[in-house]
Design a protein around this motif. Structure first.
Motif, PDB file in Angstrom:
ATOM      1  N   TYR A 427       0.831  -1.212   0.000  1.00 30.52           N
ATOM      2  CA  TYR A 427       0.000   0.000   0.000  1.00 30.52           C
ATOM      3  C   TYR A 427       0.861   1.256   0.000  1.00 30.52           C
ATOM      4  O   TYR A 427       0.600   2.206  -0.756  1.00 30.52           O
ATOM      5  CB  TYR A 427      -0.921  -0.009   1.217  1.00 30.52           C
ATOM      6  CG  TYR A 427      -1.576   1.320   1.508  1.00 30.52           C
ATOM      7  CD1 TYR A 427      -2.608   1.799   0.713  1.00 30.52           C
ATOM      8  CD2 TYR A 427      -1.139   2.104   2.573  1.00 30.52           C
ATOM      9  CE1 TYR A 427      -3.192   3.034   0.979  1.00 30.52           C
ATOM     10  CE2 TYR A 427      -1.716   3.328   2.849  1.00 30.52           C
ATOM     11  CZ  TYR A 427      -2.745   3.790   2.051  1.00 30.52           C
ATOM     12  OH  TYR A 427      -3.323   5.009   2.310  1.00 30.52           O
ATOM     13  N   LEU A 428       1.905   1.272   0.832  1.00 30.62           N
ATOM     14  CA  LEU A 428       2.759   2.461   0.911  1.00 30.62           C
ATOM     15  C   LEU A 428       3.500   2.701  -0.404  1.00 30.62           C
ATOM     16  O   LEU A 428       3.705   3.852  -0.807  1.00 30.62           O
ATOM     17  CB  LEU A 428       3.753   2.309   2.064  1.00 30.62           C
ATOM     18  CG  LEU A 428       3.148   2.390   3.470  1.00 30.62           C
ATOM     19  CD1 LEU A 428       4.196   2.060   4.526  1.00 30.62           C
ATOM     20  CD2 LEU A 428       2.556   3.778   3.718  1.00 30.62           C
ATOM     21  N   ILE A 429       3.915   1.622  -1.071  1.00 27.75           N
ATOM     22  CA  ILE A 429       4.579   1.778  -2.372  1.00 27.75           C
ATOM     23  C   ILE A 429       3.621   2.399  -3.380  1.00 27.75           C
ATOM     24  O   ILE A 429       3.979   3.331  -4.111  1.00 27.75           O
ATOM     25  CB  ILE A 429       5.090   0.413  -2.875  1.00 27.75           C
ATOM     26  CG1 ILE A 429       6.255  -0.070  -1.999  1.00 27.75           C
ATOM     27  CG2 ILE A 429       5.545   0.506  -4.333  1.00 27.75           C
ATOM     28  CD1 ILE A 429       6.716  -1.461  -2.328  1.00 27.75           C
ATOM     29  N   ASN A 430       2.397   1.890  -3.424  1.00 31.76           N
ATOM     30  CA  ASN A 430       1.410   2.466  -4.351  1.00 31.76           C
ATOM     31  C   ASN A 430       1.091   3.901  -3.980  1.00 31.76           C
ATOM     32  O   ASN A 430       1.006   4.777  -4.843  1.00 31.76           O
ATOM     33  CB  ASN A 430       0.141   1.614  -4.345  1.00 31.76           C
ATOM     34  CG  ASN A 430      -0.866   2.070  -5.399  1.00 31.76           C
ATOM     35  OD1 ASN A 430      -1.473   3.125  -5.282  1.00 31.76           O
ATOM     36  ND2 ASN A 430      -1.032   1.249  -6.425  1.00 31.76           N
ATOM     37  N   ARG A 431       0.922   4.163  -2.687  1.00 33.27           N
ATOM     38  CA  ARG A 431       0.564   5.507  -2.230  1.00 33.27           C
ATOM     39  C   ARG A 431       1.666   6.509  -2.527  1.00 33.27           C
ATOM     40  O   ARG A 431       1.390   7.702  -2.745  1.00 33.27           O
ATOM     41  CB  ARG A 431       0.269   5.468  -0.722  1.00 33.27           C
ATOM     42  CG  ARG A 431      -0.292   6.755  -0.144  1.00 33.27           C
ATOM     43  CD  ARG A 431      -1.646   7.105  -0.719  1.00 33.27           C
ATOM     44  NE  ARG A 431      -2.105   8.395  -0.270  1.00 33.27           N
ATOM     45  CZ  ARG A 431      -2.901   8.584   0.781  1.00 33.27           C
ATOM     46  NH1 ARG A 431      -3.337   7.540   1.471  1.00 33.27           N
ATOM     47  NH2 ARG A 431      -3.281   9.790   1.115  1.00 33.27           N
ATOM     48  N   SER A 432       2.917   6.044  -2.553  1.00 26.12           N
ATOM     49  CA  SER A 432       4.018   6.952  -2.862  1.00 26.12           C
ATOM     50  C   SER A 432       3.939   7.456  -4.295  1.00 26.12           C
ATOM     51  O   SER A 432       4.428   8.548  -4.611  1.00 26.12           O
ATOM     52  CB  SER A 432       5.354   6.251  -2.631  1.00 26.12           C
ATOM     53  OG  SER A 432       5.547   5.195  -3.573  1.00 26.12           O
ATOM     54  N   ALA A 433       3.328   6.663  -5.174  1.00 30.75           N
ATOM     55  CA  ALA A 433       3.193   7.068  -6.577  1.00 30.75           C
ATOM     56  C   ALA A 433       1.806   7.616  -6.887  1.00 30.75           C
ATOM     57  O   ALA A 433       1.648   8.417  -7.812  1.00 30.75           O
ATOM     58  CB  ALA A 433       3.480   5.872  -7.491  1.00 30.75           C
ATOM     59  N   ASN A 434       0.801   7.181  -6.135  1.00 25.36           N
ATOM     60  CA  ASN A 434      -0.583   7.588  -6.401  1.00 25.36           C
ATOM     61  C   ASN A 434      -1.234   8.064  -5.113  1.00 25.36           C
ATOM     62  O   ASN A 434      -1.497   7.253  -4.217  1.00 25.36           O
ATOM     63  CB  ASN A 434      -1.393   6.410  -6.978  1.00 25.36           C
ATOM     64  CG  ASN A 434      -0.791   5.858  -8.249  1.00 25.36           C
ATOM     65  OD1 ASN A 434      -0.571   6.573  -9.208  1.00 25.36           O
ATOM     66  ND2 ASN A 434      -0.497   4.563  -8.242  1.00 25.36           N
TER      67      ASN A 434
END
Length: 596
Positions: A427-434
């Motif tokens: 989730y944090l990886i996705n949130r860092s981009a989106n």
């Protein structure tokens, strides 16, 4: 007859309000919504699986397997044809983005046809092999039931929104037999703000729906996971989380690219043909893509490592581990494309189930690689389960939903730590981009998203400009003479007057100070016309303007009041900061009294 029915309902509601508090009454309403949402979930699952069973098992024809290339096209065609034939007056939309928009900007009022049209079109799409999930349609159907019950009972916006969320929670609970995940989903995805009193109606609705759906449809989705996790495997779970996080970013980009491709195709049946043929070809090459795809995950959880490649034209090569791994990885990307093509072509479904399948396949790929290469020995089923939770949580920006849903449907509470680690990292990886999820980004791009992190925007989105317009202004016409209107001007309680032309369009503004300047100390020129003193209009506001933008405009222009016009640009009235702020305070007060 209808007027009498409405009057009786209103009298019943008035009596109810005098005898039962909103808090207690919403418990009863939530139970009703839970029963109906559970029935809807069971109905959709039953119809879909009957279609699948008929096409795959009951239909006996020598050449039926050639039709597998066309089954998805047929399903999407029937879905589009149904919408165009039977839903002419209303608007039919798929996915959860329209649902979030309805909560944000349309007072949580969903069109009633969604309670059944979502079920029909989703069953046709998925039953005939559309590579998507049933969860988004059933959530929309359950939410519509909640919205309809709330409106029928004459409840407020906040209460209707709560029942809408109860319907969604009940739909998830009924579809997966997972009441906790249903509650968490409603809180994480749908409710702009969560208050503790809302928890009880959500709990009862979800539990009731799960019981009702289980009574009518009692099929175990996944086999239970009973083996615990090893501390030595935590590093591999982190690797799995990183891969899924990166893939979720790719999925978001692919979503917009494929949607953009189909958006350029204007003719609906041309979309069906192009998308249906593409999907048929993908299903032919990768049988796992047919329908929801849960059967493959079931077999993988049982230990069948060849489940992905079985029944494909490459099945003869399943004795080679490298081929199994390569085929699985390609299937992951093919599943994402097939899902988005299904939705872009006009099919109805969601990305809920595809997210689970994608995550499960990635989890299997990681565990299978580790075991085959001899790096370590890890439990493949545990990685499949963790992958499903991480994928759902990262793609939907709903980590808690991913954790609790997977823990419930697999019995994987013993894997809670790996589930938490993989889901949080992905989730944090996705949130860092989106910053926004795949559901909320389209609304955020248009400035239509209410979010609990911006309570001002949430409250302003509940307010409509048309209800704040003040119309008690003396309207003057462009050709009027000052001397003829002096009496009305002096009696008016306003110091500002709109001046309109013969078509009713706003020509300008007249201030009382300008009239007094020519009137005090001298007689008024008999021929002095109003348009000689009129001032230009600083800015016109359309009647459907966004209130947040209106306040920003007032701030930029340094004005306290602005004129409002309708769609034909005819004068309607004025809106002031005072009216907006008063309504804003009233909305905050109503929220403070919510469920009291």
């Amino acid at each position: 007859m209808y007027a009498g029915f409405v009057a009786n309902v209103n009298r019943l509601n008035e009596y109810r309000k005098s005898k039962i508090s909103n808090r207690n009454f919403l418990v009863v309403a939530a139970l009703i919504v839970g029963v109906l949402a559970g029935l809807a979930a069971a109905l959709l699952k039953t119809i879909t699986h009957h279609i699948e069973k008929f096409l795959q098992t009951d239909l006996h024809w020598q050449y039926k397997y050639y039709l597998y290339l066309l089954f998805p096209l047929i399903g999407i065609f029937l879905s589009v044809a149904y919408v165009r034939r039977f839903i002419r007056k209303g608007k039919f939309e798929t996915g959860l983005t329209p649902l979030l928009y309805t909560i944000s900007r349309n007072s949580s009022k969903l069109e009633l046809h969604n309670s059944y049209s979502q079920i029909i079109t989703a069953a046709l799409t998925v039953g005939f092999g559309g590579s998507t999930g049933l969860e988004a349609p059933i959530v929309t159907s359950g939410s519509t039931i909640g919205s309809a019950v709330g409106r029928f009972l004459g409840l407020s916006y906040r209460e209707i929104t709560l029942l809408l969320a109860c319907g969604a929670a009940g739909a998830i609970a009924g579809a997966f037999n997972s009441p906790i995940a249903g509650i968490v989903f409603a809180i994480e995805i749908l409710l702009p703000e969560f208050t503790i009193p809302a928890f009880i109606p959500l709990l009862l609705s979800a539990a009731t729906a799960a019981v009702v759906a289980r009574f009518f449809y009692n099929e175990q989705l996944f086999y239970l996971v009973t083996e615990g996790w090893e501390v030595n495997a935590l590093g591999f779970y982190v690797v799995l989380a990183g891969l899924i996080g990166l893939f979720s970013i790719y999925f978001g980009k692919a979503n917009y690219a494929i949607k953009g491709f189909f958006y350029k195709i204007k003719h609906p049946y041309k979309k069906v043909i192009i998308g249906g043929l593409m999907l048929g070809a993908l299903v032919f090459l990768f049988p796992t893509l047919y329908g929801e795809g849960y059967i493959t995950i079931k077999n993988l959880l049982k230990g069948d490592t060849t489940a992905v490649i079985n029944n494909s034209i490459f099945a003869d090569y399943s004795i080679f581990p490298a081929v199994i791994l390569l085929f699985t990885v390609i299937t992951v990307f093919a599943k994402s494309v097939a899902t988005l093509v299904t939705l872009g072509a006009g099919g109805n479904g969601g990305i809920f189930a595809p997210s689970l399948i994608i995550g499960g396949l990635i989890g299997f790929s990681v565990a299978f690689s580790i075991n085959t290469l001899g790096i370590a020995h890890v439990n493949t089923a545990n990685f499949i389960v963790a992958g499903m939770a991480a994928s759902l949580g990262s793609i939907m920006h709903a980590p808690l939903t991913g954790i609790f849903l997977i823990a419930e449907i697999t019995g994987g509470y013993v894997l809670m730590v790996p589930l938490m680690i993989t889901t949080a990292i992905a989730y944090l990886i996705n949130r860092s981009a989106n910053k926004y999820s795949i559901y909320t980004k389209p609304l955020a791009d248009k400035g239509q998203l209410s979010h609990h992190e911006d309570k001002d925007t949430t409250v302003l989105n509940m307010m409509k400009l048309r209800y704040l317009v003040e119309k008690d202004y003396l309207v003057l016409k462009q050709g009027d003479l000052i001397k003829d209107k002096m009496g009305e001007v002096l009696q008016s309680k306003r110091n500002l007057f709109p001046v309109v032309d013969e078509q009713g369009k706003l020509f300008g503004l007249l201030y009382v100070e300008d009239i007094l300047k020519v009137a005090v100390g001298q007689s008024i020129d008999e021929t002095l016309a109003i348009d000689e003193l009129v001032q230009p209009v600083p800015q016109l506001l359309p009647i459907d303007a966004d209130l947040k933008q209106v306040l920003q405009l007032m701030e930029n222009e340094n004005v306290w009041i602005l004129p409002v016009v309708d769609s034909q640009e005819e004068y309607v009235g004025f809106v002031s900061k005072t009216a907006i702020f008063n309504k804003y305070r009233a909305m905050l007060s109503r929220q403070a009294d919510y469920l009291s």
